[in-house]
Design an enzyme around this catalytic site. Structure first.
Site, short mmCIF file in Angstrom:
data_model
loop_
_atom_site.label_atom_id
_atom_site.label_comp_id
_atom_site.label_asym_id
_atom_site.label_seq_id
_atom_site.Cartn_x
_atom_site.Cartn_y
_atom_site.Cartn_z
CG ASN A 20 -2.11 0.83 1.21
OD1 ASN A 20 -1.66 2.22 0.25
ND2 ASN A 20 -2.82 1.80 1.98
NE ARG A 33 -6.39 1.28 0.08
CZ ARG A 33 -6.59 2.69 0.20
NH1 ARG A 33 -5.22 3.17 1.37
NH2 ARG A 33 -7.46 3.34 0.67
CG HIS A 37 -13.85 2.98 2.50
ND1 HIS A 37 -14.71 3.57 3.36
CD2 HIS A 37 -12.57 3.15 2.99
CE1 HIS A 37 -14.27 4.40 4.58
NE2 HIS A 37 -12.40 4.28 4.10
NE ARG A 67 -12.11 11.95 4.21
CZ ARG A 67 -11.76 10.92 3.75
NH1 ARG A 67 -12.92 10.26 3.05
NH2 ARG A 67 -10.58 10.12 4.96
N GLY A 89 -16.26 0.87 14.53
CA GLY A 89 -16.94 0.39 14.06
C GLY A 89 -16.57 -0.76 15.18
CD GLU A 104 -9.33 -1.51 3.87
OE1 GLU A 104 -9.04 -0.70 3.19
OE2 GLU A 104 -8.77 -0.86 5.29
#
Ligand code: AMP
Length: 394
Positions: free
Chosen positions: A7, A86, A173, A234, A325, A375
């Site tokens: 990544n 990625r 995502h 954001r 989460g 990921e």
């Protein structure tokens, strides 16, 4: 088969090496080289038998990636069969791809839409091509959402903006939403192709996806990762007239508005304290604006659950993942609160105790799950699948 996952971001390179035996993967090592361009870059390497954490001068992405390879060769020696990269924006590409010249052109084309990511993702690919002569595979954050139907991905602005510039919802995502969907199917012991899910990736960036029969049919991030849920810094959804007003009344330039909405808004902008949910949670008892930020964050997520419930018609499970989460029971409780009439019943005890698995009541028609996203593993699995299928993914 050994697959390296890379990544390559604007100032850091993260890497992880996986070994596959009969579709089952094991992480051999991982690490990061960050603060590229500084005299004190952090160089981290972790494997079962070796842990390295040191600082050194790393002047460029090439040096950073060479350093990662050097550590792998030294402490996890063996052939690397492919590198999975990625890549944030793949436009309307539907699948992961082996990167040849034409794929490089596509990644370059979407640099305009993802200026903080695509150029560095592509740089990582080009450097790896020079270092190891094996397939370089791009795994796109946007690809999982390529199944969105036109009614979900078009914006109601004149059609020509789609044909002229490709202005549409792309979603992001995707690698995480796909990984947790697969994992949810495993936990529920049902085929993914028959599952309807609402997956909430709540991290510093946050998005929610409606998954119908295993495929993404709608998602909250849009043309850019700014739309949708409230995030660390954001704004998420906003009346476009606010942008016009800011330009007119605050005399902001395009660049200033961009920074305002991406870096100064969200939890940080509302609370005035932090973009970190941990700080918001501990401040909210005594600080009204922290409480407001928490309430807004959860309310926005709840509204999306309602919207995607309607879009899906039937929901088998709601999945929580990413930093907030996975780790903030209080946020999950607030989001799921009062949804009993929709068959969504959180078990408060399980919600506090269980780190990964089902946290709904037995009576809950819709299961609620917490799943740790991975990921890197998803990129490794995609890469493996491409390698096994002679260049074609699932
Ligand atoms: P991510 O982008 O997935 O790495 O998530 C990062 C965010 O997760 C941080 O900014 C925190 O707001 C949040 N987070 C991590 N741990 C916790 C925790 N224990 N409680 C609440 N929020 C957390």
């Amino acid at each position: 088969m050994r697959i390296l996952v890379l990544n390559s971001g604007s100032s850091s390179v993260k890497y992880a090496l996986f070994e596959f035996k009969n579709k089952k993967s094991k992480k051999i090592c991982n690490g990061i080289v960050d603060e590229i361009g500084s005299n004190k870059s952090n160089i981290i390497f972790n494997s079962k038998n070796k842990k390295i954490a040191k600082k050194a001068k790393i002047g460029s992405h090439e040096e950073a990636i060479k350093k990662a390879f050097e550590l792998i060769v030294k402490f996890a020696p063996g052939k690397i069969d492919a590198v999975g990269h990625r890549v944030v924006h793949g436009g309307e590409l539907k699948k992961s791809k082996i990167v040849e010249k034409s794929e490089e052109k596509i990644i370059e084309k979407y640099e305009e839409f993802a200026p903080l990511h695509n150029p560095y993702n592509l740089l990582g690919i080009k450097i790896c091509k020079k270092l190891v002569d094996v397939p370089q595979i791009a795994v796109f954050d946007t690809a999982f959402h390529s199944t969105l139907p036109p009614k979900a991905f078009f914006y109601a602005i004149p059609y020509e903006q789609y044909s002229k510039f490709g202005i549409r919802r792309y979603g992001f995502h995707g690698t995480s939403h796909k990984y947790v969907s697969k994992k949810a199917a495993e936990i529920l012991q049902r085929p993914l192709s028959k599952l309807n899910l609402i997956t909430l990736h709540l991290g510093n960036g946050a998005s929610v996806t409606a998954v119908k029969n295993g495929k993404s049919i709608d998602t909250s991030m849009g043309f850019s990762p700014l739309e949708g849920l409230i995030m660390g810094t954001r704004s998420g959804d906003l009346d476009p007239a606010v942008v016009l007003y800011l330009i007119e009344r605050e005399k902001m330039s395009v660049e200033e508005v961009n920074r305002y909405l991406n870096e100064k808004s969200g939890l940080f902008g509302v609370s005035g304290i932090s973009n970190d949910m941990r700080k918001i949670l501990s401040a909210k008892k005594t600080n009204k604006r922290a409480e407001l930020a928490f309430e807004m964050f959860c309310y926005r997520a709840k509204k999306y659950i309602g919207a995607y419930y309607a879009a899906l018609g039937r929901v088998d499970a709601i999945v929580f993942t990413a930093g907030i989460g996975e780790n903030a029971p209080e946020v999950r409780e607030k989001i799921c609160g009062g949804l009993g009439n929709l068959g969504i019943e959180l078990d408060k005890k399980k919600n506090k105790k269980i780190k990964e698995g089902v946290i709904s009541r037995r009576s809950s028609k819709v299961k609620i799950l917490v799943i740790k996203t991975d990921e890197e593993k998803e990129i490794a699995e995609e890469t493996y699948s491409i390698m096994k299928n002679g260049g074609n993914g699932e």
